[in-house]
Design a protein around this motif. Structure first.
Motif, PDB file in Angstrom:
ATOM      1  N   PRO A 102       2.071   3.367 -13.002  1.00 56.43           N
ATOM      2  CA  PRO A 102       2.819   4.451 -13.428  1.00 56.43           C
ATOM      3  C   PRO A 102       3.033   5.246 -11.986  1.00 56.43           C
ATOM      4  O   PRO A 102       2.140   5.553 -11.145  1.00 56.43           O
ATOM      5  CB  PRO A 102       2.237   5.444 -14.345  1.00 56.43           C
ATOM      6  N   LEU A 103       4.100   5.809 -11.741  1.00 59.43           N
ATOM      7  CA  LEU A 103       4.476   6.625 -10.609  1.00 59.43           C
ATOM      8  C   LEU A 103       4.315   8.063 -10.925  1.00 59.43           C
ATOM      9  O   LEU A 103       4.575   8.440 -12.171  1.00 59.43           O
ATOM     10  CB  LEU A 103       5.722   6.540 -10.060  1.00 59.43           C
ATOM     11  N   PRO A 104       4.005   8.894 -10.100  1.00 58.84           N
ATOM     12  CA  PRO A 104       3.499   8.576  -8.679  1.00 58.84           C
ATOM     13  C   PRO A 104       2.067   8.151  -8.817  1.00 58.84           C
ATOM     14  O   PRO A 104       1.288   8.225  -9.678  1.00 58.84           O
ATOM     15  CB  PRO A 104       3.566  10.004  -8.033  1.00 58.84           C
ATOM     16  N   PHE A 105       1.717   7.361  -7.441  1.00 56.09           N
ATOM     17  CA  PHE A 105       0.253   6.799  -7.683  1.00 56.09           C
ATOM     18  C   PHE A 105      -0.689   7.670  -7.369  1.00 56.09           C
ATOM     19  O   PHE A 105      -0.561   8.750  -6.576  1.00 56.09           O
ATOM     20  CB  PHE A 105       0.135   5.542  -6.608  1.00 56.09           C
ATOM     21  N   HIS A 132       0.765  -1.126   0.035  1.00 57.36           N
ATOM     22  CA  HIS A 132       0.058   0.044   0.016  1.00 57.36           C
ATOM     23  C   HIS A 132       0.900   1.138  -0.105  1.00 57.36           C
ATOM     24  O   HIS A 132       2.021   1.103   0.384  1.00 57.36           O
ATOM     25  CB  HIS A 132      -0.946   0.079   1.126  1.00 57.36           C
ATOM     26  N   LEU A 133       0.421   2.270  -0.382  1.00 63.72           N
ATOM     27  CA  LEU A 133       0.898   3.680  -0.478  1.00 63.72           C
ATOM     28  C   LEU A 133       1.163   4.094   0.997  1.00 63.72           C
ATOM     29  O   LEU A 133       0.236   3.687   1.978  1.00 63.72           O
ATOM     30  CB  LEU A 133       0.142   4.631  -0.878  1.00 63.72           C
ATOM     31  N   VAL A 134       2.042   4.573   1.317  1.00 67.00           N
ATOM     32  CA  VAL A 134       2.374   5.092   2.786  1.00 67.00           C
ATOM     33  C   VAL A 134       1.829   6.543   2.779  1.00 67.00           C
ATOM     34  O   VAL A 134       2.244   7.684   2.063  1.00 67.00           O
ATOM     35  CB  VAL A 134       3.873   5.054   3.295  1.00 67.00           C
ATOM     36  N   ASP A 135       1.162   7.034   4.083  1.00 66.26           N
ATOM     37  CA  ASP A 135       0.680   8.321   4.478  1.00 66.26           C
ATOM     38  C   ASP A 135       1.004   8.414   5.809  1.00 66.26           C
ATOM     39  O   ASP A 135       1.766   7.769   6.356  1.00 66.26           O
ATOM     40  CB  ASP A 135      -0.536   8.493   3.880  1.00 66.26           C
ATOM     41  N   ALA A 136       0.312   9.541   6.348  1.00 60.61           N
ATOM     42  CA  ALA A 136       0.660   9.660   7.686  1.00 60.61           C
ATOM     43  C   ALA A 136       0.167   9.081   8.652  1.00 60.61           C
ATOM     44  O   ALA A 136       0.326   9.013  10.101  1.00 60.61           O
ATOM     45  CB  ALA A 136       0.278  11.406   8.004  1.00 60.61           C
ATOM     46  N   GLN A 137      -0.868   7.827   8.448  1.00 64.10           N
ATOM     47  CA  GLN A 137      -1.343   6.943   9.323  1.00 64.10           C
ATOM     48  C   GLN A 137      -0.908   5.766   8.903  1.00 64.10           C
ATOM     49  O   GLN A 137      -0.548   5.305   8.018  1.00 64.10           O
ATOM     50  CB  GLN A 137      -2.822   6.973   9.336  1.00 64.10           C
ATOM     51  N   TYR A 138      -0.928   4.776  10.238  1.00 64.53           N
ATOM     52  CA  TYR A 138      -0.300   3.603  10.045  1.00 64.53           C
ATOM     53  C   TYR A 138      -1.143   2.638   9.066  1.00 64.53           C
ATOM     54  O   TYR A 138      -2.380   2.588   9.486  1.00 64.53           O
ATOM     55  CB  TYR A 138      -0.061   2.717  11.342  1.00 64.53           C
ATOM     56  N   ASP A 139      -0.588   2.120   8.063  1.00 65.24           N
ATOM     57  CA  ASP A 139      -1.438   1.236   7.210  1.00 65.24           C
ATOM     58  C   ASP A 139      -2.868   1.507   6.542  1.00 65.24           C
ATOM     59  O   ASP A 139      -3.551   0.800   6.566  1.00 65.24           O
ATOM     60  CB  ASP A 139      -1.533  -0.330   8.102  1.00 65.24           C
ATOM     61  N   HIS A 140      -2.603   2.944   6.193  1.00 66.64           N
ATOM     62  CA  HIS A 140      -3.825   3.637   6.098  1.00 66.64           C
ATOM     63  C   HIS A 140      -3.893   4.021   4.233  1.00 66.64           C
ATOM     64  O   HIS A 140      -5.023   4.077   3.753  1.00 66.64           O
ATOM     65  CB  HIS A 140      -3.950   4.939   6.695  1.00 66.64           C
ATOM     66  N   GLY A 141      -2.811   4.015   3.667  1.00 69.88           N
ATOM     67  CA  GLY A 141      -2.855   4.366   2.234  1.00 69.88           C
ATOM     68  C   GLY A 141      -3.352   3.510   1.283  1.00 69.88           C
ATOM     69  O   GLY A 141      -3.678   2.202   1.512  1.00 69.88           O
ATOM     70  N   LEU A 142      -3.803   4.036   0.083  1.00 71.62           N
ATOM     71  CA  LEU A 142      -4.173   3.244  -0.981  1.00 71.62           C
ATOM     72  C   LEU A 142      -3.598   1.820  -1.185  1.00 71.62           C
ATOM     73  O   LEU A 142      -2.540   1.776  -1.265  1.00 71.62           O
ATOM     74  CB  LEU A 142      -4.378   4.019  -2.385  1.00 71.62           C
ATOM     75  N   THR A 143      -4.342   0.703  -1.357  1.00 71.26           N
ATOM     76  CA  THR A 143      -3.939  -0.653  -1.624  1.00 71.26           C
ATOM     77  C   THR A 143      -3.453  -0.525  -2.881  1.00 71.26           C
ATOM     78  O   THR A 143      -4.264  -0.353  -3.784  1.00 71.26           O
ATOM     79  CB  THR A 143      -4.799  -1.733  -1.261  1.00 71.26           C
ATOM     80  N   ILE A 144      -2.252  -0.942  -3.291  1.00 71.22           N
ATOM     81  CA  ILE A 144      -1.643  -1.219  -4.668  1.00 71.22           C
ATOM     82  C   ILE A 144      -1.918  -2.765  -5.075  1.00 71.22           C
ATOM     83  O   ILE A 144      -2.316  -2.887  -6.317  1.00 71.22           O
ATOM     84  CB  ILE A 144      -0.408  -0.726  -4.637  1.00 71.22           C
TER      85      ILE A 144
END
Length: 199
Positions: free
Chosen positions: A196-199, A143-155
């Motif tokens: 493609p990056l960035p997601f 998943h993408l990393v954001d400011a919360q644990y295990d919260h970002g978009l699943t890839i």
């Protein structure tokens, strides 16, 4: 595109870091491992990076989070990282790093998200919870990393069936194997342009 420049962050063993590095070395991925950063200077991942000539840095985080964020961001930028891969990195990333590499930081989690994610849900704690709930399957999730644990978009997700005889150790081994394969495949798809990056 030019060879993908990957930076790795790991707190302990860095199993998926090792798998991706080995895939690069065997020409399965057209990428370069540009550096390894750890928050623990005695981590096995740090030793592996030094042994294999990957530039390695110890950036402690406890009690110095803002300074660590600045140092990490500057180091990643200085080494020209295109993608940042977290391989068992057990610290939150700071706002400077998150903003600079927005949509270009990936983490692997040893369970289905969001059900088995969040603060305190890592490693064997995830497998214990899955077994306690008598699940029939678990997963490796990128998943993408954001400011919360295990919260970002699943890839990407790889489902791992649970056998009746499974315990924490056997489940951990199979999920870890799935994580490594999934991370290499996901990076291959990034390089190939399917993701493609960035997601």
């Amino acid at each position: 595109m030019n060879r993908l420049r990957i930076a790795f962050l790991a707190s302990n063993n860095g199993t998926s870091f090792r798998a991706v590095y080995e895939a690069i070395q065997s020409d399965k991925l057209d990428a370069t491992a540009v550096l390894l950063v750890t928050n623990k200077n005695h981590s096995p991942a740090f030793a592996f990076a030094e042994e294999h000539g990957v530039p390695s840095f110890h950036i402690p985080t406890k009690g110095v989070e803002a300074d660590a964020d600045k140092r990490l961001q500057e180091t990643l930028v200085g080494y020209g990282a295109d993608l940042v891969v977290l391989s068992g990195y057990l610290r939150k990333l700071g706002p400077l790093t998150l903003e600079t590499f927005k949509g270009r930081i990936l983490n692997v989690h040893p369970g289905l998200l969001p059900k088995y994610g969040g603060l305190g849900m890592y490693g064997r704690k995830v497998h214990q919870a899955v077994l306690d709930n008598k699940e029939r399957s678990t997963a490796a999730t990128i998943h993408l990393v954001d400011a919360q644990y295990d919260h970002g978009l699943t890839i990407a997700t790889e489902v791992v069936p649970i056998d009746a005889a499974d315990d924490i150790s056997s489940l951990e081994i199979r999920v870890m194997e799935a994580e490594c394969v999934l991370f290499v495949e996901t990076i291959r798809r990034i390089i190939g342009g399917q993701l493609p990056l960035p997601f």
